[in-house]
Motif scaffolding. Structure first.
Motif, PDB file in Angstrom:
ATOM      1  N   ASP A 152       0.844  -1.185   0.000  1.00 56.68           N
ATOM      2  CA  ASP A 152       0.000   0.000   0.000  1.00 56.68           C
ATOM      3  C   ASP A 152       0.881   1.236   0.000  1.00 56.68           C
ATOM      4  OD1 ASP A 152      -2.318   1.300  -0.064  1.00 56.68           O
ATOM      5  OD2 ASP A 152      -2.990   0.764   1.958  1.00 56.68           O
ATOM      6  N   PHE A 153       0.335   2.324  -0.498  1.00 57.74           N
ATOM      7  CA  PHE A 153       1.118   3.546  -0.591  1.00 57.74           C
ATOM      8  C   PHE A 153       0.236   4.734  -0.210  1.00 57.74           C
ATOM      9  CE2 PHE A 153       2.766   6.999  -3.534  1.00 57.74           C
ATOM     10  CZ  PHE A 153       3.888   7.287  -2.774  1.00 57.74           C
ATOM     11  N   ASP A 154       0.694   5.489   0.778  1.00 56.24           N
ATOM     12  CA  ASP A 154      -0.079   6.655   1.217  1.00 56.24           C
ATOM     13  C   ASP A 154       0.656   7.930   0.869  1.00 56.24           C
ATOM     14  OD1 ASP A 154      -1.893   5.001   2.435  1.00 56.24           O
ATOM     15  OD2 ASP A 154      -0.740   4.947   4.307  1.00 56.24           O
ATOM     16  N   VAL A 155      -0.105   8.882   0.398  1.00 52.28           N
ATOM     17  CA  VAL A 155       0.476  10.206   0.155  1.00 52.28           C
ATOM     18  C   VAL A 155      -0.295  11.204   0.995  1.00 52.28           C
ATOM     19  CG1 VAL A 155       1.042  11.948  -1.554  1.00 52.28           C
ATOM     20  CG2 VAL A 155       0.985   9.557  -2.214  1.00 52.28           C
ATOM     21  N   ASP A 156       0.449  12.086   1.630  1.00 47.07           N
ATOM     22  CA  ASP A 156      -0.175  13.122   2.438  1.00 47.07           C
ATOM     23  C   ASP A 156      -0.194  14.402   1.595  1.00 47.07           C
ATOM     24  OD1 ASP A 156      -0.965  14.883   4.338  1.00 47.07           O
ATOM     25  OD2 ASP A 156       0.855  14.732   5.567  1.00 47.07           O
ATOM     26  N   TRP A 157      -1.352  14.669   0.956  1.00 51.14           N
ATOM     27  CA  TRP A 157      -1.417  15.824   0.060  1.00 51.14           C
ATOM     28  C   TRP A 157      -1.641  17.094   0.848  1.00 51.14           C
ATOM     29  CZ3 TRP A 157       0.156  14.853  -4.644  1.00 51.14           C
ATOM     30  CH2 TRP A 157       0.012  13.564  -5.167  1.00 51.14           C
ATOM     31  N   LEU A 158      -0.959  18.168   0.435  1.00 51.40           N
ATOM     32  CA  LEU A 158      -1.219  19.475   1.037  1.00 51.40           C
ATOM     33  C   LEU A 158      -2.472  20.041   0.378  1.00 51.40           C
ATOM     34  CD1 LEU A 158       2.331  21.029   1.015  1.00 51.40           C
ATOM     35  CD2 LEU A 158       0.963  20.467   3.006  1.00 51.40           C
ATOM     36  N   THR A 159      -3.412  20.472   1.208  1.00 50.55           N
ATOM     37  CA  THR A 159      -4.641  20.994   0.606  1.00 50.55           C
ATOM     38  C   THR A 159      -4.730  22.506   0.723  1.00 50.55           C
ATOM     39  OG1 THR A 159      -5.678  20.497   2.705  1.00 50.55           O
ATOM     40  CG2 THR A 159      -5.995  18.917   0.916  1.00 50.55           C
ATOM     41  N   THR A 160      -3.886  23.092   1.597  1.00 54.89           N
ATOM     42  CA  THR A 160      -3.929  24.549   1.724  1.00 54.89           C
ATOM     43  C   THR A 160      -2.512  25.093   1.651  1.00 54.89           C
ATOM     44  OG1 THR A 160      -3.744  24.332   4.094  1.00 54.89           O
ATOM     45  CG2 THR A 160      -5.963  24.603   3.199  1.00 54.89           C
ATOM     46  N   GLY A 161      -2.412  26.412   1.621  1.00 58.58           N
ATOM     47  CA  GLY A 161      -1.103  27.053   1.661  1.00 58.58           C
ATOM     48  C   GLY A 161      -0.496  27.160   0.280  1.00 58.58           C
ATOM     49  N   PRO A 162       0.674  27.785   0.227  1.00 54.15           N
ATOM     50  CA  PRO A 162       1.276  28.065  -1.078  1.00 54.15           C
ATOM     51  C   PRO A 162       1.662  26.815  -1.857  1.00 54.15           C
ATOM     52  CG  PRO A 162       2.765  28.670   0.711  1.00 54.15           C
ATOM     53  CD  PRO A 162       1.458  28.332   1.334  1.00 54.15           C
ATOM     54  N   ALA A 203      -0.176  24.031  -1.924  1.00 52.24           N
ATOM     55  CA  ALA A 203      -1.347  23.162  -2.018  1.00 52.24           C
ATOM     56  C   ALA A 203      -1.284  22.378  -3.317  1.00 52.24           C
ATOM     57  CB  ALA A 203      -2.611  24.002  -1.969  1.00 52.24           C
ATOM     58  N   GLY A 204      -1.680  21.132  -3.242  1.00 54.06           N
ATOM     59  CA  GLY A 204      -1.652  20.303  -4.435  1.00 54.06           C
ATOM     60  C   GLY A 204      -0.401  19.453  -4.508  1.00 54.06           C
ATOM     61  N   LEU A 205       0.620  19.844  -3.778  1.00 54.25           N
ATOM     62  CA  LEU A 205       1.841  19.027  -3.756  1.00 54.25           C
ATOM     63  C   LEU A 205       1.776  18.067  -2.575  1.00 54.25           C
ATOM     64  CD1 LEU A 205       4.541  21.683  -4.558  1.00 54.25           C
ATOM     65  CD2 LEU A 205       3.149  20.293  -6.072  1.00 54.25           C
ATOM     66  N   ALA A 206       2.667  17.113  -2.609  1.00 56.65           N
ATOM     67  CA  ALA A 206       2.652  16.126  -1.541  1.00 56.65           C
ATOM     68  C   ALA A 206       3.613  16.529  -0.436  1.00 56.65           C
ATOM     69  CB  ALA A 206       3.046  14.773  -2.104  1.00 56.65           C
ATOM     70  N   GLN A 211       5.463  18.581 -11.039  1.00 59.32           N
ATOM     71  CA  GLN A 211       5.208  18.323  -9.631  1.00 59.32           C
ATOM     72  C   GLN A 211       3.768  17.902  -9.370  1.00 59.32           C
ATOM     73  OE1 GLN A 211       6.647  20.790  -6.702  1.00 59.32           O
ATOM     74  NE2 GLN A 211       8.728  20.701  -7.456  1.00 59.32           N
ATOM     75  N   SER A 212       2.872  18.308 -10.268  1.00 55.72           N
ATOM     76  CA  SER A 212       1.493  17.875 -10.072  1.00 55.72           C
ATOM     77  C   SER A 212       1.245  16.567 -10.818  1.00 55.72           C
ATOM     78  CB  SER A 212       0.520  18.951 -10.515  1.00 55.72           C
ATOM     79  OG  SER A 212       0.871  19.387 -11.803  1.00 55.72           O
ATOM     80  N   LEU A 213       2.354  15.872 -11.107  1.00 58.86           N
ATOM     81  CA  LEU A 213       2.309  14.512 -11.625  1.00 58.86           C
ATOM     82  C   LEU A 213       1.618  14.376 -12.979  1.00 58.86           C
ATOM     83  CD1 LEU A 213       1.742  12.519  -8.349  1.00 58.86           C
ATOM     84  CD2 LEU A 213       3.806  12.653  -9.701  1.00 58.86           C
ATOM     85  N   GLN A 214       1.596  15.436 -13.764  1.00 54.68           N
ATOM     86  CA  GLN A 214       1.282  15.262 -15.173  1.00 54.68           C
ATOM     87  C   GLN A 214       2.345  14.299 -15.697  1.00 54.68           C
ATOM     88  OE1 GLN A 214       0.340  18.829 -17.167  1.00 54.68           O
ATOM     89  NE2 GLN A 214       1.091  18.126 -19.141  1.00 54.68           N
ATOM     90  N   SER A 215       1.932  13.277 -16.463  1.00 53.99           N
ATOM     91  CA  SER A 215       2.872  12.208 -16.800  1.00 53.99           C
ATOM     92  C   SER A 215       2.765  11.846 -18.272  1.00 53.99           C
ATOM     93  CB  SER A 215       2.576  10.954 -15.974  1.00 53.99           C
ATOM     94  OG  SER A 215       2.383  11.274 -14.620  1.00 53.99           O
TER      95      SER A 215
END
Ligand code: HEM
Lengths: 336, 524
Positions: B248-258, B260-263, B331-335
């Motif tokens: 399993d793999f968990d990512v803690d995404w930032l939802t606020t602040g400058p 936001a959207g990054l892990a 960084q937003s994982l466009q791949s």
């Protein structure tokens, strides 16, 4: 206090520290300007300087009352400048701490260029006030203050970035140790570099004009004394740099990127700096390299040090040490 | 050394200035081991390290290096010949540090012998005229000379000097350990180098992209790696027989602040076995928290998405299925990624395009982009190629690129490219009876780096030792102090002198302090 309140406290403290450094600089400029009219033999600065051969300080009293008054006034401004510098350093510390408190979760205040610069200038100023008496650094005051003030201004104007959490590769306690030691060494090397530069100025002016000089340069300690102060600053900085770059850096790199030494541009330049300072230490004991050449090497060392901090961050995209970039990106496309 | 030259019996047929072979060797050796040479070599080493920070290095970033080489076709062969793409293994870089090490050995060995002999030496006798020394002081007192010397002896003992009495004087010396520190420092530099070399020669570093889930796993042998960088003396049988999979793999995404959207944080739940018949263990693999199995370290260094894209050909047969690894470009994982169906009928099909975890459309650029790394609204957008994918002639191909030389791109009637945009769960029928493409699900992968670095503890011990030596070398101040007291008229003339052997200390202060101590006890 909320994070936003901490952040604005930090910004205000930076501004206040800048103002205080400016006032301190003014006080020292007044001190040095009024010293111009005092014969070099007399004067308050001689008391603080290191050029007392054999340690027998001969207190030649000022000739007349006018000179005496001036001397007293300069001494007053000198003390005032030192006092204000102390206050500035304390406020500067507040700015740093508040910056760390503003982040969620709280963290060390060196996650990006702005914060690194804030911390670096703090260490330069703090080392200066702390070593002021031990190394008798009064003559250094205007230069250090001008340096700290201008770098701080650069940080505020060009490098400022809002508080953000650390990327994961940066949140490690090795980061704390590694960066603290790198910053402390940078501070010491910077002070050492300033001293070596003044050594060159003083030696040149002695060679050109002989002992009859006036102004700031005349009141600098003798070249030998400057060389010794410079050596002591470098001798302090070098082991700290070794610790930062060759011990904690690799340990952290090993944990974060799987190899303790990867010839990443930042590592390469840290190594270059280390080697240049090792050469400086050798040069001081090598005939033909002592003095002038050693001082030049110290300046080369400082140039590599600051280039690594500023240049590599801006010019190199291969470096994994990006302060702003995200952690854990894919760098290599495997061929199959 | 010079005397050795002049005491040799002169040989008849030699012109002045001629050297015998032995003398020449000796002369070379003396040059190589001189401090000046060490200094110059150090500066050369610093200089030689610079190109590697400017030119991309194969060992550091292979992709960037090959891109650079493609962009600079003229410079590349020249640089290649000069070894500029792997500066730190190049002959000229090695030559500098090997010379430096020879110089170092040549320097340390005689100094160690010398130091060993000097260790039990007594402080030298007081010079006849102490006031000739640059740092000295003299005063007269009414106390008897013996009393002064006794006092000096006590004062110097307290300051941990080694003492020896002369007729009317005392010689004292301290700081013997400085030289030892210096020797330890220089020796440890060699130790570090040995440790570093061991890692470079016998170690390896490899990477693998591993899908998450019970269906996938990794066993530690050469065939399973996507990329592998062994040292030149690496042996495959040194590889440890572990295996692992990522549950399993968990990512803690930032939802606020400058940001936001990054892990902010990543965590992989790994199950591993140290050998095929060892019990299973689990570990939470995170950045900065590698898993060590024996001598091997396993690191999480990246992550990304693998959309499950299924192609059915014109006959309705499934010709590709399963997840396809897409490589992040932002960084937003466009791949980006490709899907190949060489077995499709009536013609081979290749898809090439992008994946957006959370798709958004930019009016400015007129194209899709990824808003967030988190997969809130995943979409693939791909172009379709038909024809010969070039996979039948046996030459290996990257799974991440499409050989388009013998294919044609599918276009719409108006000539614009035919693009398939699929959200998860959607499917589309290709024109001309080519088949259908569907986006059936989303899987994730981790990039795992695996490395074995023998000698790392040796290198670490070496630097720590060198730091200790350095501290001794820099902060222990070797000093000699002499005190002489003799009758002079009615009183006693006391002379104190000191010499700093490191050329850095402030011995004037030492003299002052000692004089003060002698006088203070005067008064008491
Ligand atoms: C790998 C290369 C070398 C490095 C990194 C290095 C580094 C250093 C450093 C940092 C110091 C300062 C410590 C101190 O002042 O005691 C030093 C001192 C010294 N080094 Fe080296 N060194 C190297 C090679 C050599 C070589 C080849 C020689 C022999 C010619 C040498 C001879 C000395 C001596 C004699 C001192 C003591 C100077 C003094 O009395 O202060 N070093 N070295």
């Amino acid at each position: 206090m909320t994070d936003a309140a901490w952040e604005s406290l930090s910004n205000q403290a930076v501004a206040a520290a800048g103002l205080l450094y400016f006032l301190a600089l003014l006080a020292h400029l007044v001190e040095w300007a009024s010293l111009r009219k005092v014969p070099v033999a007399a004067g308050a600065v001689a008391r603080d300087s290191v050029d007392i051969p054999g340690g027998v300080a001969v207190a030649t009293g000022p000739e007349d009352a006018a000179v005496e008054g001036r001397v007293r006034r300069t001494a007053l401004f000198g003390r005032l400048g030192y006092l204000i510098t102390w206050m500035a350093v304390v406020v500067h510390l507040v700015a740093l701490v508040a910056r760390g408190m503003a982040a969620d979760p709280n963290r060390v205040p060196w996650g990006n260029m702005y914060e690194f610069t804030l911390a670096g200038t703090f260490v330069v100023a703090a080392l200066y006030v702390v070593l002021y008496r031990k190394l008798r650094l009064a003559w250094m005051a205007p230069i250090v203050l001008a340096f700290v003030l201008s770098v701080l201004m650069v940080a505020v104007i060009w490098l400022y970035s809002p508080v953000a959490p650390l990327t994961e590769a940066l949140s490690s306690y090795w980061l704390v140790i590694h960066v603290v030691s790198a910053i402390v060494a940078t501070g010491a090397f910077t002070l050492g570099g300033i001293t070596s530069a003044l050594y060159l100025v003083k030696a040149r002016s002695l060679a050109k004009k002989g002992p009859q000089q006036a102004g700031y340069v005349a009141r600098l300690p003798q070249p030998e004394a400057l060389d010794r102060v410079s050596y002591r600053l470098h001798a302090f900085g070098f082991p700290v740099w070794t610790f930062a770059v060759l011990i904690t850096g690799p340990i952290w790199a090993h944990q974060a990127w799987s190899s303790y030494w990867n010839w990443d541009p930042k590592e390469v330049w840290a190594f270059i700096t280390w080697v240049v300072y090792a050469a400086y230490l050798h040069a001081r004991t090598t005939a033909g390299w002592k003095g002038r050449n050693a001082a030049i090497l110290a300046l080369v060392g400082m140039a590599t040090l600051w280039f690594n901090f500023i240049g590599i961050n801006y010019f190199s995209s291969t470096s994994q040490h990006s302060y702003a970039g995200g952690a854990a990106q894919i760098e290599v496309v495997p061929q199959r | 050394m010079n005397t050795a030259l002049s005491t040799r019996p002169p040989e008849d047929d030699r012109r002045p200035g001629d050297l015998t072979f032995r003398e020449l060797l000796r002369w070379i050796w003396r040059q190589v081991t001189s401090m000046r040479t060490a200094l110059v070599l150090l500066l050369l080493l610093a200089l030689a390290a610079i190109p590697g920070s400017v030119i991309p290095q194969e060992g550091v970033d292979a992709l960037k290096t090959s891109n650079w080489q493609d962009d600079h076709p003229k410079l590349t062969p020249i640089y290649e010949r000069l070894g500029l793409f792997s500066v730190y293994d190049s002959p000229w870089f090695s030559a500098i540090y090997i010379l430096l090490m020879i110089s170092l050995v040549g320097c340390i060995v005689p100094r160690t012998v010398h130091y060993w002999r000097g260790l039990r030496a007594q402080p030298p006798k007081a010079p006849r005229n102490l006031t000739r020394l640059p740092d000295h002081a003299a005063y007269t007192t009414t106390d008897a000379p013996d009393e002064i010397l006794e006092r000096a002896r006590a004062a110097l003992k307290r300051r941990r000097y080694r003492l020896i009495d002369g007729d009317d004087s005392i010689s004292a010396e301290r700081g013997y350990l400085r030289e030892a520190g210096n020797l330890v420092f220089h020796l440890s530099v060699l130790v570090v180098l040995v440790g570093f070399a061991l890692g470079g020669l016998f170690g390896y570093k490899g990477g693998v992209i591993l899908l998450i889930g019970n269906d996938y796993g990794f066993a530690n042998n050469l065939t399973q790696y996507d990329e592998f960088n062994p040292g030149s003396l690496f042996r495959a049988d040194e590889m440890e027989p572990f295996s692992f999979k990522i549950d399993d793999f968990d990512v803690d995404w930032l939802t606020t602040g400058p940001r936001a959207g990054l892990a902010r944080g990543f965590e992989s739940h790994v199950t591993y076995q140290t050998s095929p018949d060892a019990p299973e263990k689990s570990y939470n693999l995170r950045v900065n928290h590698p898993l060590s199995i024996g001598d091997t370290d396993i690191f999480l260094i990246g992550h990304g998405y693998a959309p499950v894209i299924t192609i059915r050909d014109g006959n309705g047969d499934v010709v590709t299925d399963g997840p396809t690894i897409f490589l992040p470009t932002s960084q937003s994982l466009q791949s980006i990624g490709v899907v190949k169906a060489p077995d499709a009928n009536p013609t081979q099909i290749g898809l090439e395009g992008e994946f957006y975890p959370t798709v958004a459309f930019s009016k400015q650029t007129g194209s899709y982009y990824s808003l967030l790394g988190k997969p809130l609204d995943p979409m693939v957008s791909m172009l379709v190629y038909t024809g010969d994918l070039g996979m039948n002639d046996g030459t290996p191909q990257s799974v991440y690129s499409l050989d388009k030389s013998r294919t044609t791109m599918l276009t719409k009637k108006d000539g614009t490219p035919y693009r398939i945009d699929l959200r998860e769960g959607e499917s589309v029928e290709l024109p001309d009876g080519l088949g259908t493409v569907s986006f059936d699900g989303l899987e994730r992968w981790n990039k795992i780096q695996i490395s074995q670095t023998p000698g790392k503890w040796i290198a670490l011990a070496g630097v720590v030792l060198s730091l200790i030596g350095l501290l001794g070398s820099l902060f222990i101040r070797p000093r000699r102090v002499w005190v002489r007291a003799r009758r002079d008229g009615d009183g006693t003339l006391v002379e104190v002198a000191a010499l700093d052997r490191s050329g850095s200390g402030d011995v004037a202060a030492v003299v002052d302090e000692l004089v003060e101590a002698l006088q203070r006890e005067d008064r008491s």
